[in-house]
Enzyme design. Structure first.
Site, PDB file in Angstrom:
ATOM      1  N   THR A  58      -8.172 -11.273  -6.071  1.00  0.00           N
ATOM      2  CA  THR A  58      -6.984 -10.732  -6.750  1.00  0.00           C
ATOM      3  C   THR A  58      -6.780  -9.275  -6.328  1.00  0.00           C
ATOM      4  OG1 THR A  58      -8.268 -10.068  -8.701  1.00  0.00           O
ATOM      5  CG2 THR A  58      -7.303 -12.280  -8.735  1.00  0.00           C
ATOM      6  N   VAL A 114     -14.240  -2.845   2.453  1.00  0.00           N
ATOM      7  CA  VAL A 114     -14.242  -1.644   3.293  1.00  0.00           C
ATOM      8  C   VAL A 114     -14.093  -2.037   4.760  1.00  0.00           C
ATOM      9  CG1 VAL A 114     -15.502   0.453   3.949  1.00  0.00           C
ATOM     10  CG2 VAL A 114     -15.845  -0.537   1.678  1.00  0.00           C
ATOM     11  N   GLY A 116     -11.801  -3.883   6.286  1.00  0.00           N
ATOM     12  CA  GLY A 116     -11.178  -5.159   6.662  1.00  0.00           C
ATOM     13  C   GLY A 116     -12.144  -6.015   7.443  1.00  0.00           C
ATOM     14  N   GLY A 169       5.772  -2.436   6.860  1.00  0.00           N
ATOM     15  CA  GLY A 169       4.867  -3.183   5.994  1.00  0.00           C
ATOM     16  C   GLY A 169       3.486  -2.561   5.870  1.00  0.00           C
ATOM     17  N   GLU A 172       3.106   0.252   0.659  1.00  0.00           N
ATOM     18  CA  GLU A 172       3.736  -0.419  -0.477  1.00  0.00           C
ATOM     19  C   GLU A 172       4.973   0.373  -0.923  1.00  0.00           C
ATOM     20  OE1 GLU A 172       2.338  -3.241  -1.737  1.00  0.00           O
ATOM     21  OE2 GLU A 172       0.746  -3.085  -0.252  1.00  0.00           O
ATOM     22  N   LYS A 187     -13.072   2.929  -1.389  1.00  0.00           N
ATOM     23  CA  LYS A 187     -13.904   2.482  -0.269  1.00  0.00           C
ATOM     24  C   LYS A 187     -15.113   3.402  -0.080  1.00  0.00           C
ATOM     25  CE  LYS A 187      -9.987   0.286   2.040  1.00  0.00           C
ATOM     26  NZ  LYS A 187      -8.808   0.559   2.900  1.00  0.00           N
ATOM     27  N   GLY A 278      -5.655  -6.281   6.882  1.00  0.00           N
ATOM     28  CA  GLY A 278      -5.000  -7.428   7.490  1.00  0.00           C
ATOM     29  C   GLY A 278      -5.581  -8.707   6.923  1.00  0.00           C
TER      30      GLY A 278
END
Lengths: 299, 299
Positions: A58, A114, A116, A169, A172, A187, A278
């Site tokens: 979430t 942290v 990705g 993108g 936000e 992070k 990503g």
């Protein structure tokens, strides 16, 4: 809570069909070809479904860490291994969650929080044995780094660079979380606690974002051979703030890249650079965590 | 072979005293306070001393890989685990040595051959599970990178930049090994064989060094926003040559830094940057290998 409900398919869920149904009807109830449990919550699913691993994905929320925090607590308490890509629960309650996992003798992994797909946490744990890590400094937020890079290379004001990041993108609609330094702070807390064994929560950090950085600041830095980057730093305190670093510094990465530098006593400064976010990259980190849990089981 | 001889002290050698004796008398014979074995060779020591691990640190030689190759072979054959910081044996005969280690059920580690203290090989093996590595491209020679960086930042011709590198101790009196691309080629062979499972030897590589790079080439590249770097590359063939890359590329590291980029299918491009060489750094890699051997034993 009228719209609570859960889909459960013991043989595995056909995600494509589920998404199609959601798109057409607005719900996951479907046409009866799969089991839909009206009123069932995520916590119910965690407690009632016989499973070995719960994957919590979430979105991050930093006031109370919810709903992720409750999910993770419930799963660990129920004796499930947990993979978490949500930074909220960790930024707020990481020491308590680590303790809970330890107490219930289950594995708690969160590689995706942290870097990705870049295995920052595993790298520090698995590859730097025999060296003491003295400090960590890092660029951990792709959005801020993209904006600062654009301001630097094209002389654009913050507002324009931000608008561009939003259009692509990368940012936000409400960019506070990124450019306010909070994502970097999350992070940093996770990395420091995991790698250096600290017991930080996000409240312990001094956090300054990039909102105050002007094209003039960047130009002035450039005249000294420097760039301005949003840097998180632990070792003699923990903080997030814009800093000037030399153009030749290993942390000077451009665009949406992330970079993390470990200062070691015997192996020198070691920097890991990669895409910080990503969907595909985070999915690969979940896969790595699953492989590790499987291996820990196998022993 | 008159000056062959070995010092053996079961309780451990006092290196400081030994060096002092060598400095004063020119030999390691000493005053009789330690065991000196006249005429004993390294191979004799490997075969006769009861030990679990042999650490091979003689200098790299690329014609026949000697004397390192004979040392490693003897040690593996005698059932010793081996840690090797010498690139020669690996550049020439890595697949055969891996097979020999496997056959004798011993561990063969060589972390220090690539990246100095930067754990390049372990990183790819331990931290990228679940992702396929599609290609590797890397800057693996600090001397060449220092020279190209100097030529770029100060417009110096190769000869001057090389003289400076020699003065600072970054380059040998005979710089062919470094600037001819052979050091990069050795490290690329080792990395490719270890990480991608190839069976390359240095003879399989097309190798072009940096001797032909002029300040004009560098200026021309700069006008396009590029830099020239000596890059080793595997994936669709294996080669070493000067290449133009964008200034913003993660491999664009300055000075004596090394950088290695793993192109993965699901985790994006991941780059590791660190000091490529140095006594202390290489020692830290030996320590890491020892820890790993100890752990493999303990299982």
């Amino acid at each position: 809570m009228d719209n609570l409900g859960a889909v459960m398919v013991p043989e595995g869920i056909d995600i494509q069909r589920l998404l199609e149904s959601k798109r057409l009807s607005g719900t996951l109830r479907g046409d009866g070809s799969w089991e839909y449990h009206e009123g069932m919550s995520a916590i119910d699913v965690i407690n009632e479904v016989e499973c070995e691993v719960v994957i919590e994905t979430t979105p991050t929320e930093l006031k109370r860490g919810e709903p992720g925090l409750s999910h993770v607590k419930a799963a660990l308490t129920a004796g499930r291994h947990v993979i978490c890509t949500n930074k909220g629960p960790l930024a707020i309650a990481m020491p308590a969650l680590m303790e809970l996992a330890h107490h219930n003798d289950v594995v708690f992994k969160f590689s995706g929080t942290v870097g990705g797909g870049t295995p920052v946490l595993d790298f520090a744990k698995k590859c730097l044995e025999g060296s003491r890590i003295k400090s960590i400094c890092a660029i951990l937020n792709g959005t801020s780094n993209y904006i600062l890079s654009k301001m630097g290379s094209e002389g654009k004001p913050m507002k324009e660079a931000l608008a561009e990041a939003q259009k692509l993108g990368y940012a936000e609609a409400d960019p506070t979380y990124d450019i306010g330094g909070f994502d970097t702070a999350c992070k940093l807390v996770i990395t420091s606690n995991y790698v250096l064994g600290t017991s930080l929560s996000i409240k312990d950090l001094a956090i300054t974002g990039i909102a105050g950085v002007t094209p003039e600041d960047i130009k002035k830095a450039a005249s000294k051979g420097n760039v301005i980057k949003l840097i998180g730093r632990v070792g003699g305190g923990a903080k997030v703030s814009p800093e000037e670093i030399p153009v030749t510094h290993p942390l000077n990465v451009s665009g949406t890249f992330n970079a993390i530098l470990f200062e070691t006593d015997s192996a020198g400064d070691i920097t890991l650079v990669g895409k910080g976010a990503g969907g595909r990259e985070t999915a690969s980190s979940v896969l790595r965590d699953l492989i590790e849990i499987r291996r820990t089981f196998a022993r």
